[in-house]
Design a protein around this motif. Structure first.
Motif, mmCIF file in Angstrom:
data_model
loop_
_atom_site.group_PDB
_atom_site.id
_atom_site.type_symbol
_atom_site.label_atom_id
_atom_site.label_comp_id
_atom_site.label_asym_id
_atom_site.label_seq_id
_atom_site.Cartn_x
_atom_site.Cartn_y
_atom_site.Cartn_z
ATOM 1 N N TRP A 82 72.952 15.241 46.375
ATOM 2 C CA TRP A 82 72.442 14.067 45.674
ATOM 3 C C TRP A 82 73.582 13.091 45.396
ATOM 4 O O TRP A 82 73.423 11.880 45.520
ATOM 5 N N ARG A 83 74.754 13.617 45.066
ATOM 6 C CA ARG A 83 75.906 12.754 44.811
ATOM 7 C C ARG A 83 76.355 12.047 46.076
ATOM 8 O O ARG A 83 76.936 10.974 46.016
ATOM 9 N N LEU A 84 76.081 12.669 47.229
ATOM 10 C CA LEU A 84 76.515 12.070 48.489
ATOM 11 C C LEU A 84 75.512 11.064 49.040
ATOM 12 O O LEU A 84 75.685 10.543 50.126
ATOM 13 N N ARG A 85 74.427 10.812 48.278
ATOM 14 C CA ARG A 85 73.355 9.987 48.853
ATOM 15 C C ARG A 85 73.848 8.595 49.230
ATOM 16 O O ARG A 85 73.428 8.044 50.247
ATOM 17 N N ALA A 86 74.749 8.026 48.426
ATOM 18 C CA ALA A 86 75.222 6.672 48.732
ATOM 19 C C ALA A 86 75.978 6.634 50.062
ATOM 20 O O ALA A 86 75.632 5.829 50.926
ATOM 21 N N PRO A 87 76.990 7.492 50.262
ATOM 22 C CA PRO A 87 77.650 7.462 51.571
ATOM 23 C C PRO A 87 76.719 7.820 52.721
ATOM 24 O O PRO A 87 76.821 7.242 53.801
ATOM 25 N N ILE A 88 75.778 8.756 52.500
ATOM 26 C CA ILE A 88 74.891 9.140 53.605
ATOM 27 C C ILE A 88 74.060 7.940 54.039
ATOM 28 O O ILE A 88 74.049 7.552 55.211
ATOM 29 N N LEU A 89 73.355 7.331 53.055
ATOM 30 C CA LEU A 89 72.467 6.229 53.405
ATOM 31 C C LEU A 89 73.243 4.960 53.731
ATOM 32 O O LEU A 89 72.999 4.311 54.746
ATOM 33 N N LEU A 94 74.703 2.130 57.993
ATOM 34 C CA LEU A 94 75.420 0.994 58.582
ATOM 35 C C LEU A 94 76.045 1.369 59.914
ATOM 36 O O LEU A 94 76.000 0.596 60.874
ATOM 37 N N GLN A 95 76.646 2.571 59.973
ATOM 38 C CA GLN A 95 77.298 2.979 61.219
ATOM 39 C C GLN A 95 76.294 3.024 62.362
ATOM 40 O O GLN A 95 76.529 2.462 63.430
ATOM 41 N N VAL A 96 75.154 3.695 62.116
ATOM 42 C CA VAL A 96 74.161 3.820 63.177
ATOM 43 C C VAL A 96 73.606 2.454 63.559
ATOM 44 O O VAL A 96 73.509 2.105 64.745
ATOM 45 N N THR A 97 73.281 1.630 62.567
ATOM 46 C CA THR A 97 72.689 0.325 62.853
ATOM 47 C C THR A 97 73.663 -0.571 63.621
ATOM 48 O O THR A 97 73.328 -1.127 64.676
ATOM 49 N N LEU A 98 74.877 -0.698 63.088
ATOM 50 C CA LEU A 98 75.843 -1.599 63.726
ATOM 51 C C LEU A 98 76.179 -1.149 65.145
ATOM 52 O O LEU A 98 76.222 -1.966 66.073
ATOM 53 N N PHE A 151 81.191 13.689 57.287
ATOM 54 C CA PHE A 151 80.033 14.566 57.138
ATOM 55 C C PHE A 151 78.792 13.763 56.781
ATOM 56 O O PHE A 151 77.712 13.981 57.327
ATOM 57 N N SER A 152 78.942 12.814 55.856
ATOM 58 C CA SER A 152 77.796 12.003 55.442
ATOM 59 C C SER A 152 77.222 11.248 56.627
ATOM 60 O O SER A 152 75.995 11.203 56.822
ATOM 61 N N VAL A 153 78.099 10.649 57.414
ATOM 62 C CA VAL A 153 77.624 9.874 58.569
ATOM 63 C C VAL A 153 76.910 10.793 59.564
ATOM 64 O O VAL A 153 75.829 10.470 60.057
ATOM 65 N N LEU A 154 77.516 11.953 59.818
ATOM 66 C CA LEU A 154 76.911 12.877 60.788
ATOM 67 C C LEU A 154 75.541 13.350 60.319
ATOM 68 O O LEU A 154 74.615 13.492 61.106
ATOM 69 N N LEU A 155 75.432 13.557 59.009
ATOM 70 C CA LEU A 155 74.154 13.992 58.462
ATOM 71 C C LEU A 155 73.101 12.909 58.674
ATOM 72 O O LEU A 155 71.962 13.182 59.079
ATOM 73 N N PHE A 156 73.495 11.663 58.423
ATOM 74 C CA PHE A 156 72.545 10.575 58.626
ATOM 75 C C PHE A 156 72.125 10.502 60.097
ATOM 76 O O PHE A 156 70.958 10.304 60.411
#
Lengths: 640, 181
Positions: A82-89, A94-98, A151-156
């Motif tokens: 839950w604490r990681l929600r900001a970096p994940i989303l 942003l990484q995936v979209t851009l 990790f957050s990016v990979l999870l997203f």
């Protein structure tokens, strides 16, 4: 496939791993690169030991990624997620979209239709969870800022694969008839699934139902089941149950069209707070390791050097372009999210490659007729090439870039800690271990407890204690319980044999630990000291001394006198134990049966008692010698 | 040059404001042995032969401790009771300690002005230390002027720092010439 050819293949893959990984590690290249190079070596273009079945092996081995996500989930408490929600989303989104937009733009610029360009863009936006996490974990960088962000990016990205798979068929209609492609783990498509004929709301319901089943099942069903299994005390049953769980969830997820990796990740998170976490981790870990290794080898073997040789400019150009564009976007994001320069480089170099999902998406796109083979093949080659380059990029960052920008080697991201990092491990939580634990906890010292009695673990957890189910004679379990960073290990298991095994394992694998072991008799105390336990406590000694003290008191000795006698005796006893341990080391060559040895020990002890005059010595308070000297006349200086 | 043995006794060292700084200031010197008695003997089970051997191998003994109820902490008294044996430390045959020098390094809560004949406690600190002095001289040793930190209740952190520096120089002087500065 006949048994013989299966065994032959297994032999080739395992031999490749066994030979190349130690070499790669020796050269400081990391195991991932070792596997990849091994794959290249045994692949069709070098030794030719494996051929077309390499593709099947890859799809099979992708299951290693599913297991890895399960293990990651296990280490991630829901609160931390839950604490990681900001970096994940935020960061992940942003990484995936851009990246998707950038590659789509480039693709359209190169003359592809927007549908084709978008399919390529989505595919290349993803990075390799397997390579990045494995490499970061190996280098111990998972807890750094860059590690957590990666990790957050990979999870997203893992989550983003699902809508991508849903969108791809809608882009079809350009490349003509679809060709048969492999079915990756991501795609339940092409096989009959439960949801095949359902209307959209039915699909949504099925998905929701499956997720709910995992969460509720994980919370309420699995723990009692594991407890029953634990009671059998058969380790392989537990391992089987762990595998069954992972495979079952993967199947369920595929049936409802979700990513199995995501499903097992979710199950892992649900079980992260459970007492069976460490045991599950160490049961699944070897399978994950083998499958991932197999996967990396298969990636290496799948690189089409024929294609690269025939169109070198195209493939190299694609690969370099892919890496440069992704790197630029990632580094930009690291600046936006205020990461340190060295962390930014680690983050950007780590995620710049394309990932294993690209194989899945590309073959699916081919099959759905979005892209044609002329487009897909060079892409597959450059994806594989970029994955092989990924560990090299991290190595480049390690050796060249970081020393240049070099500030901090590692960050101790306190907020995002994944492991328990208690200074004390207690193996065995019966009345002995629990007394030790309670004393430490009362002084605010954190303890991580391992116990093999599943009923007891359940009970203690209900009382709010941090107790895990697991066998402390296994070094992998000690490892996951944090033995590498703990300071003390208290061995309080129930039998002398198991105590000795825990001590031996811990001494061998964790030289930094100070070991405090419970012993049962003299013999056993000696064995433990020889096995490397620094402090040995004979189980019955203190109780016996207290009994003896009370006996003396009941015989009308003064309390303090009796107490002093017992303390003197205790110190004498400890000294004798060390002395006899030395004796025994010297007398090793002489054959003595265990029983004879015990009798000899007892004899030595009793003799030492007789010779040990200090046992009687409290002379400072003894007036005898004073009376002798001064008894005749007036005492000139009697201090008593 | 003299070999110095510091016998330190403090039952709640972890909460001590002054003695932690004093102990930190003890110089790291090959001829100085620092012995933390409460750490060594939590069960008051003093190892007499070991302590006697240590005494024998040093020239100057320092008792470092806070003053509790005008006296030494209980473990130090236990140590005195058990280690200074008749026939070894004193008595007709007891000459093991002859000629050594002993000093106290102590702290008091009250200020120096309260340790005066006309002050709050009605005695000087030296008068309160009379039992130690007599114990030392009975063992044929010389008792020198103590090192005292007065008024610890009111010392600022800075003052404590100065006292620690002073203790350090005092110990260095002992190492140099066997007597206080």
């Amino acid at each position: 496939m006949s048994l013989e050819s299966f065994l032959a293949d297994a032999f080739v893959y395992l031999a490749a791993a066994v030979v190349s990984v130690p070499v790669a590690k020796r050269l400081g290249l990391g195991s991932v690169l070792g596997y990849l190079l091994a794959g290249v070596a045994i692949g069709p273009f070098v030794l030719g030991l494996v051929g077309a079945e390499g593709q099947d092996v890859m799809h099979f081995a992708e299951f290693g990624v599913v297991m890895m996500l399960f293990l990651i989930g296990l280490e991630l408490q829901p609160a931390l997620l839950w604490r990681l929600r900001a970096p994940i989303l935020g960061l992940g989104g942003l990484q995936v979209t851009l990246s998707t937009l950038a590659f789509t733009g480039i693709g359209m610029g190169l003359g592809f239709s927007w549908q084709e360009a978008l399919a390529i863009g989505m595919t290349l936006a993803l990075s390799s969870t397997a390579i990045v996490l494995q490499t970061l974990a190996e280098k111990g960088l998972m807890k750094t800022e860059a590690g957590q962000r990666s990790f957050s990016v990979l999870l997203f990205q893992d989550i983003a694969v699902i809508p991508m798979l849903a969108v791809l068929p809608l882009l079809a209609g350009h490349a003509g008839v679809g060709e048969a492609g492999g079915h990756g783990i991501e795609s339940g498509h092409g096989t009959t699934t439960w949801i095949a004929g359902l209307p959209p709301w039915g699909v949504a319901l099925a998905v929701l139902g499956a997720v709910t089943a995992i969460v509720l099942g994980g919370r309420y069903l699995l723990r009692p089941v594991f407890r029953v299994l634990g009671r059998t005390r058969m380790r392989e049953v537990f391992t089987a149950a762990g595998l069954l769980l992972v495979i079952g969830i993967a199947l369920l997820m595929m049936q409802v069209g979700l990513s199995p990796a995501l499903g097992t990740f979710l199950a892992g998170v649900v079980l992260a707070n459970s007492e069976y976490r460490h045991e599950l981790e160490s049961d699944i870990e070897p399978f994950k390791g083998l499958l991932l290794g197999l996967f990396f080898i298969a990636v290496g073997a799948s690189i089409d050097f024929g294609l690269i040789a025939s169109e070198p400019q195209l493939i190299v150009g694609l690969t370099v372009g892919l890496l440069v564009v992704k790197f630029a976007i990632l580094f930009l994001l690291s600046r936006m999210f205020r990461m340190g320069t060295d962390q930014g480089f680690l983050f950007a170099f780590g995620l710049a490659e394309a990932g294993e999902f690209a194989f899945v998406l590309l073959s699916f796109a081919l099959q759905e007729g979005v892209l044609n083979r002329g487009t897909v093949d060079p892409l597959v080659a450059s994806v594989a090439l970029s994955m092989t380059l990924a560990p090299l990029l991290l190595l480049f960052n390690d050796r060249i870039v970081r020393p240049l920008v070099g500030t901090r080697v590692e960050e101790t991201g306190e907020a995002d800690e994944i492991h328990d990092e208690n200074p004390v491990l207690i193996a065995g939580f019966g009345s002995f271990g629990s007394t030790v634990g309670r004393l430490l906890n009362a002084r605010g010292v954190g303890t991580t407890v391992l116990d093999v009695d599943s009923d007891r673990v359940e009970l203690l957890r209900n009382l709010g204690l941090k107790v895990y189910y697991g066998d402390a004679t296994r070094h992998d379990l000690l490892e996951t319980a944090g033995a590498a960073n703990a300071r003390l290990l208290v061995v309080a298991v129930d039998s002398p044999e198991r105590t000795l095994r825990v001590v031996e394992t811990a001494r061998k694998n964790f030289p930094g630990l100070t070991i405090l072991a419970r012993a049962f008799d003299w013999d056993d105390a000696h064995d433990l000291m020889e096995a490397g336990a620094e402090h040995v406590y004979r189980d019955t000694l203190d109780t016996a001394l207290r009994t003896g003290t009370d006996a003396l008191q009941l015989l009308e000795y003064r309390s303090y006198e009796a107490f002093r006698a017992s303390r003197t005796f205790l110190h004498h006893e400890e000294e004798s134990l060390r002395m006899l341990a030395e004796h025994r080391k010297e007398g090793r060559s002489v054959f003595l049966s265990a029983a004879r040895q015990r009798i000899r020990d007892l004899e030595d002890i009793l003799r030492a008692d007789l010779e040990h005059e200090e046992l009687e010595r409290d002379a400072g308070w003894d007036p005898d010698s004073l009376r002798e000297e001064y008894g005749e006349g007036p005492p000139p200086g009697d201090p008593s | 040059m003299a070999r110095v043995l510091v016998l330190f006794a403090h039952p709640s060292f972890s909460k001590s404001r002054v003695h932690q700084r004093l102990v930190d200031a003890v110089p790291d010197h090959p001829d100085l042995t620092f012995r933390d008695l409460y750490e060594e003997y939590p069960d008051f089970h003093v190892n007499v032969p070991a302590e006697q051997a240590l005494l024998s191998s040093h020239d100057v003994i320092v008792f470092q401790h806070p003053i509790y109820w005008y006296s030494v902490p209980p473990l130090l008294k236990q140590w005195i009771d058990l280690v200074l044996e008749h026939g070894w430390a004193y008595g007709r045959e007891g000459r093991a300690l002859e000629g050594k020098r002993v000093l106290s390094a102590v702290s008091t809560g009250g200020p120096e002005s309260s340790y005066q004949r006309e002050g709050f406690h009605g005695r000087t600190l030296s008068e309160f230390l009379a039992p130690i002095e007599r114990t030392v001289t009975l063992c044929r040793m010389e008792y020198l002027e103590p090192f005292v930190v007065y008024g610890t209740h009111r010392l600022s952190e800075e003052d404590v720092g100065h006292e620690a520096e002073r203790y350090r120089s005092w110990l260095l002087a002992l190492l140099e010439n066997g007597a206080g500065a």
